[in-house]
Design a protein around this motif. Structure first.
Motif, PDB file in Angstrom:
ATOM      1  N   ASP A   1      44.569  52.359  27.645  1.00 32.77           N
ATOM      2  CA  ASP A   1      44.584  51.219  28.558  1.00 32.77           C
ATOM      3  C   ASP A   1      45.195  51.619  29.891  1.00 32.77           C
ATOM      4  O   ASP A   1      46.365  51.981  29.968  1.00 32.77           O
ATOM      5  CB  ASP A   1      45.381  50.075  27.926  1.00 32.77           C
ATOM      6  CG  ASP A   1      45.313  48.796  28.735  1.00 32.77           C
ATOM      7  OD1 ASP A   1      44.716  48.805  29.828  1.00 32.77           O
ATOM      8  OD2 ASP A   1      45.867  47.796  28.268  1.00 32.77           O
ATOM      9  N   MET A   2      44.407  51.531  30.956  1.00 33.90           N
ATOM     10  CA  MET A   2      44.852  51.901  32.302  1.00 33.90           C
ATOM     11  C   MET A   2      45.623  50.782  32.998  1.00 33.90           C
ATOM     12  O   MET A   2      46.178  50.996  34.078  1.00 33.90           O
ATOM     13  CB  MET A   2      43.636  52.251  33.166  1.00 33.90           C
ATOM     14  CG  MET A   2      42.932  53.527  32.755  1.00 33.90           C
ATOM     15  SD  MET A   2      43.888  54.964  33.228  1.00 33.90           S
ATOM     16  CE  MET A   2      43.713  54.898  35.002  1.00 33.90           C
TER      17      MET A   2
ATOM     18  N   ASP B   1      47.092  42.459  43.316  1.00 37.72           N
ATOM     19  CA  ASP B   1      46.776  43.703  42.621  1.00 37.72           C
ATOM     20  C   ASP B   1      47.250  43.692  41.168  1.00 37.72           C
ATOM     21  O   ASP B   1      46.726  44.433  40.339  1.00 37.72           O
ATOM     22  CB  ASP B   1      47.365  44.905  43.358  1.00 37.72           C
ATOM     23  CG  ASP B   1      46.619  45.196  44.653  1.00 37.72           C
ATOM     24  OD1 ASP B   1      45.502  44.676  44.825  1.00 37.72           O
ATOM     25  OD2 ASP B   1      47.154  45.941  45.491  1.00 37.72           O
ATOM     26  N   ASP B   2      48.245  42.850  40.847  1.00 31.30           N
ATOM     27  CA  ASP B   2      48.683  42.711  39.450  1.00 31.30           C
ATOM     28  C   ASP B   2      47.593  42.098  38.589  1.00 31.30           C
ATOM     29  O   ASP B   2      47.650  42.180  37.362  1.00 31.30           O
ATOM     30  CB  ASP B   2      49.938  41.832  39.363  1.00 31.30           C
ATOM     31  CG  ASP B   2      51.174  42.503  39.917  1.00 31.30           C
ATOM     32  OD1 ASP B   2      51.416  43.676  39.580  1.00 31.30           O
ATOM     33  OD2 ASP B   2      51.901  41.854  40.687  1.00 31.30           O
ATOM     34  N   LEU B   3      46.609  41.470  39.213  1.00 31.19           N
ATOM     35  CA  LEU B   3      45.573  40.760  38.472  1.00 31.19           C
ATOM     36  C   LEU B   3      44.222  41.463  38.516  1.00 31.19           C
ATOM     37  O   LEU B   3      43.207  40.877  38.166  1.00 31.19           O
ATOM     38  CB  LEU B   3      45.452  39.328  39.011  1.00 31.19           C
ATOM     39  CG  LEU B   3      46.755  38.515  38.955  1.00 31.19           C
ATOM     40  CD1 LEU B   3      46.566  37.161  39.608  1.00 31.19           C
ATOM     41  CD2 LEU B   3      47.258  38.375  37.539  1.00 31.19           C
ATOM     42  N   ILE B   4      44.212  42.717  38.932  1.00 32.87           N
ATOM     43  CA  ILE B   4      42.951  43.481  38.954  1.00 32.87           C
ATOM     44  C   ILE B   4      42.356  43.572  37.553  1.00 32.87           C
ATOM     45  O   ILE B   4      41.138  43.495  37.381  1.00 32.87           O
ATOM     46  CB  ILE B   4      43.167  44.885  39.564  1.00 32.87           C
ATOM     47  CG1 ILE B   4      43.367  44.763  41.075  1.00 32.87           C
ATOM     48  CG2 ILE B   4      41.993  45.812  39.252  1.00 32.87           C
ATOM     49  CD1 ILE B   4      43.722  46.068  41.765  1.00 32.87           C
ATOM     50  N   ALA B   5      43.202  43.699  36.543  1.00 38.21           N
ATOM     51  CA  ALA B   5      42.715  43.823  35.167  1.00 38.21           C
ATOM     52  C   ALA B   5      42.181  42.500  34.623  1.00 38.21           C
ATOM     53  O   ALA B   5      41.537  42.482  33.580  1.00 38.21           O
ATOM     54  CB  ALA B   5      43.822  44.361  34.260  1.00 38.21           C
ATOM     55  N   GLY B   6      42.452  41.388  35.312  1.00 37.35           N
ATOM     56  CA  GLY B   6      41.946  40.091  34.871  1.00 37.35           C
ATOM     57  C   GLY B   6      42.974  38.993  35.039  1.00 37.35           C
ATOM     58  O   GLY B   6      44.140  39.252  35.327  1.00 37.35           O
ATOM     59  N   PRO B   7      42.544  37.745  34.856  1.00 37.25           N
ATOM     60  CA  PRO B   7      43.429  36.597  35.009  1.00 37.25           C
ATOM     61  C   PRO B   7      44.539  36.603  33.957  1.00 37.25           C
ATOM     62  O   PRO B   7      44.392  37.215  32.887  1.00 37.25           O
ATOM     63  CB  PRO B   7      42.519  35.384  34.792  1.00 37.25           C
ATOM     64  CG  PRO B   7      41.133  35.894  34.773  1.00 37.25           C
ATOM     65  CD  PRO B   7      41.188  37.357  34.494  1.00 37.25           C
ATOM     66  N   ILE B   8      45.629  35.897  34.261  1.00 40.70           N
ATOM     67  CA  ILE B   8      46.701  35.714  33.285  1.00 40.70           C
ATOM     68  C   ILE B   8      47.089  34.240  33.258  1.00 40.70           C
ATOM     69  O   ILE B   8      46.923  33.523  34.244  1.00 40.70           O
ATOM     70  CB  ILE B   8      47.948  36.573  33.583  1.00 40.70           C
ATOM     71  CG1 ILE B   8      48.580  36.192  34.923  1.00 40.70           C
ATOM     72  CG2 ILE B   8      47.641  38.049  33.522  1.00 40.70           C
ATOM     73  CD1 ILE B   8      49.966  36.788  35.122  1.00 40.70           C
ATOM     74  N   THR B   9      47.587  33.813  32.121  1.00 39.07           N
ATOM     75  CA  THR B   9      48.108  32.462  31.989  1.00 39.07           C
ATOM     76  C   THR B   9      49.616  32.571  31.829  1.00 39.07           C
ATOM     77  O   THR B   9      50.100  33.350  31.006  1.00 39.07           O
ATOM     78  CB  THR B   9      47.472  31.741  30.788  1.00 39.07           C
ATOM     79  OG1 THR B   9      46.060  31.649  31.021  1.00 39.07           O
ATOM     80  CG2 THR B   9      48.037  30.341  30.614  1.00 39.07           C
ATOM     81  N   ILE B  10      50.330  31.812  32.659  1.00 32.03           N
ATOM     82  CA  ILE B  10      51.789  31.858  32.649  1.00 32.03           C
ATOM     83  C   ILE B  10      52.343  30.477  32.318  1.00 32.03           C
ATOM     84  O   ILE B  10      51.682  29.462  32.534  1.00 32.03           O
ATOM     85  CB  ILE B  10      52.359  32.333  34.012  1.00 32.03           C
ATOM     86  CG1 ILE B  10      52.014  31.360  35.147  1.00 32.03           C
ATOM     87  CG2 ILE B  10      51.869  33.738  34.331  1.00 32.03           C
ATOM     88  CD1 ILE B  10      52.698  31.657  36.472  1.00 32.03           C
ATOM     89  N   THR B  11      53.566  30.470  31.764  1.00 28.56           N
ATOM     90  CA  THR B  11      54.285  29.228  31.503  1.00 28.56           C
ATOM     91  C   THR B  11      55.527  29.213  32.373  1.00 28.56           C
ATOM     92  O   THR B  11      56.332  30.152  32.323  1.00 28.56           O
ATOM     93  CB  THR B  11      54.649  29.105  30.012  1.00 28.56           C
ATOM     94  OG1 THR B  11      53.435  29.119  29.252  1.00 28.56           O
ATOM     95  CG2 THR B  11      55.412  27.815  29.734  1.00 28.56           C
ATOM     96  N   VAL B  12      55.677  28.177  33.161  1.00 24.47           N
ATOM     97  CA  VAL B  12      56.748  28.066  34.151  1.00 24.47           C
ATOM     98  C   VAL B  12      58.095  27.872  33.464  1.00 24.47           C
ATOM     99  O   VAL B  12      58.234  27.031  32.575  1.00 24.47           O
ATOM    100  CB  VAL B  12      56.471  26.896  35.120  1.00 24.47           C
ATOM    101  CG1 VAL B  12      57.590  26.745  36.141  1.00 24.47           C
ATOM    102  CG2 VAL B  12      55.121  27.065  35.805  1.00 24.47           C
TER     103      VAL B  12
END
Length: 172
Positions: A3-4, A18-29
């Motif tokens: 995994d790169m 650039d942190d999201l180049i690998a794809g979307p993320i779901t975060i909880t505040v």
């Protein structure tokens, strides 16, 4: 698997596109801090490793439209963030972070956001379908042993600990 994703994480004090180049993320505040300056809003989330999401003015408008102006209400809520390569800075496509989904929405909504000076474009946010919520109070009340209670506490998101501290201590 080789995994790169870890090799392309930029060094920064905040999440960036650039942190999201690998794809979307779901975060909880877990916390929202607001101060004066260029990027006044820092949205801390579970697992942020000291790199909060510093939302831009347009995404702040989306959050206020969806969740209201009181940022304390955002704690425990979730959002899906993605990299939008068409975001411009000084006329250049540099990419930026956008919100695609939010928890605590009844339905999708569209609002006009500023695209360029004098021009607005529609922006749509969809409801985030979350896993069924855990009844943490019941989990605490039904813990048969101290070890089971400790396991429930460890499984519970840290953002909920203050809310259930009295119940946990009583059950103990």
């Amino acid at each position: 698997m080789n995994d790169m994703s870890a090799a392309i994480i930029p060094k920064s004090d905040q999440m960036n596109a650039d942190d999201l180049i690998a794809g979307p993320i779901t975060i909880t505040v877990t916390e929202v801090t607001i101060r004066s300056g260029e990027q006044p809003v820092s949205i801390h989330y579970e697992g942020d490793n000291g790199k909060p999401y510093k939302s831009c003015k347009s995404m702040n408008r989306v959050l206020v439209m969806a969740w209201g102006a009181d940022a304390k209400n955002y704690i425990g809520r979730s959002m899906t963030l993605y990299r939008d390569p068409s975001v411009k800075w000084a006329g250049q496509d540099v990419g930026g972070i956008r919100i695609s989904h939010l928890s605590h929405l009844e339905s999708a909504f569209t609002m006009a956001l500023t695209a360029t000076k004098g021009s607005r474009k529609p922006f749509t946010v969809k409801p985030l379908v979350t896993e069924p919520t855990v009844d943490w109070q019941a989990m605490i009340d039904l813990a048969p042993t101290l070890d089971a209670l400790v396991a429930v506490w460890k499984d519970m998101p840290k953002s909920l600990h203050a809310q259930f501290l009295t119940a946990k201590d009583s059950r103990k």
